[in-house]
Write an enzyme that holds these catalytic residues in place. Structure first.
Site, PDB file in Angstrom:
ATOM      1  N   ASP A 146      40.852  33.470  35.172  1.00 57.17           N
ATOM      2  CA  ASP A 146      39.909  32.649  34.412  1.00 57.17           C
ATOM      3  C   ASP A 146      40.527  31.281  34.181  1.00 57.17           C
ATOM      4  OD1 ASP A 146      37.987  34.652  34.207  1.00 57.17           O
ATOM      5  OD2 ASP A 146      38.808  35.439  32.337  1.00 57.17           O
ATOM      6  N   ASP A 160      31.774  34.582  36.623  1.00 58.25           N
ATOM      7  CA  ASP A 160      31.100  34.840  35.344  1.00 58.25           C
ATOM      8  C   ASP A 160      29.860  33.957  35.195  1.00 58.25           C
ATOM      9  OD1 ASP A 160      33.155  36.619  34.696  1.00 58.25           O
ATOM     10  OD2 ASP A 160      34.363  35.043  33.760  1.00 58.25           O
TER      11      ASP A 160
END
Length: 224
Positions: A146, A160
């Site tokens: 991330d 995401d």
């Protein structure tokens, strides 16, 4: 010189344009869009993750549009907001099942909106599933990369974003009453109209043949 009127389509020609072959070609376009959105989301996700891993160190923060946007490299073993960090394998199974479920629905999609939505969800799910399967520390329990950081929000990635965008689009299509097959929930199958129609050689209902029905008046004249 007079022009000949255009010839009407024969039943055979109509069948060629509106038959099963035409329907398959139309549905193939929806499948192409779905797979195209999936591929775009997946490739963009994997390319950006590879760039982050190769150019940043874990934990590094790089201002992009401060204070609104930063790159913040972390490895997430769980879901959003670090939920379920000790059960990574569960998220691996969930993402695999979601991907498989969408793949089995490709032939049923007959809506541009649904095709794009399912393609985004599929691409995002496969992007994070790839991390779960092949990144450290082990197969099936890999940590997701991330790096997109917004103020007072979870750090996330392109996969995401694709999943959330696809889910929002699914909700919009559902609220509008549009099903996966492209039909609105308010639509009803056309009812076959049979009123006023009768088979060849048969009289219409409630009518009798002339001169044979019991209510047919007899002509005035000499009665025998």
């Amino acid at each position: 010189m007079s022009e000949n009127p255009p010839a009407e389509q024969t039943p055979a020609e109509t069948k060629r344009t509106d038959g099963p072959g035409h329907s398959k070609r139309v549905r193939a376009r929806y499948a192409v869009l779905l797979l195209g959105c999936m591929l775009a989301a997946y490739v963009l996700d994997q390319v950006t993750k590879a760039w982050v891993v190769s150019t940043m160190t874990e934990g590094q923060v790089t201002p992009v549009l401060p204070p609104l946007l930063n790159w913040h490299f972390i490895r997430n073993p769980g879901a959003a907001f670090s939920i379920g960090t000790n059960v990574t394998w569960i998220f691996t199974i969930i993402q695999a099942l979601v991907s498989l479920a969408i793949l089995t629905q490709i032939r049923k999609v007959a809506s541009w909106g649904w095709a794009a939505a399912l393609g985004l969800v599929l691409g995002g799910a496969l992007g994070n599933l790839t991390d779960r399967l092949f990144r450290e520390p082990s197969f099936g329990q890999g940590h997701v990369v991330d790096f997109i950081a917004l103020p007072n929000f979870a750090i996330f990635n392109i996969a995401d974003s694709a999943v959330v965008s696809g889910v929002i689009l699914v909700c919009l299509m559902t609220l509008r009453g549009i099903g996966m097959d492209g039909r609105r929930s308010s639509d009803s199958p056309a009812e076959e109209s049979t009123a006023g129609e009768s088979a060849p050689g048969e009289s219409a209902p409630g009518e009798s043949a002339a001169g044979t029905g019991p209510d047919t008046p007899r002509p005035e004249g000499n009665a025998s």
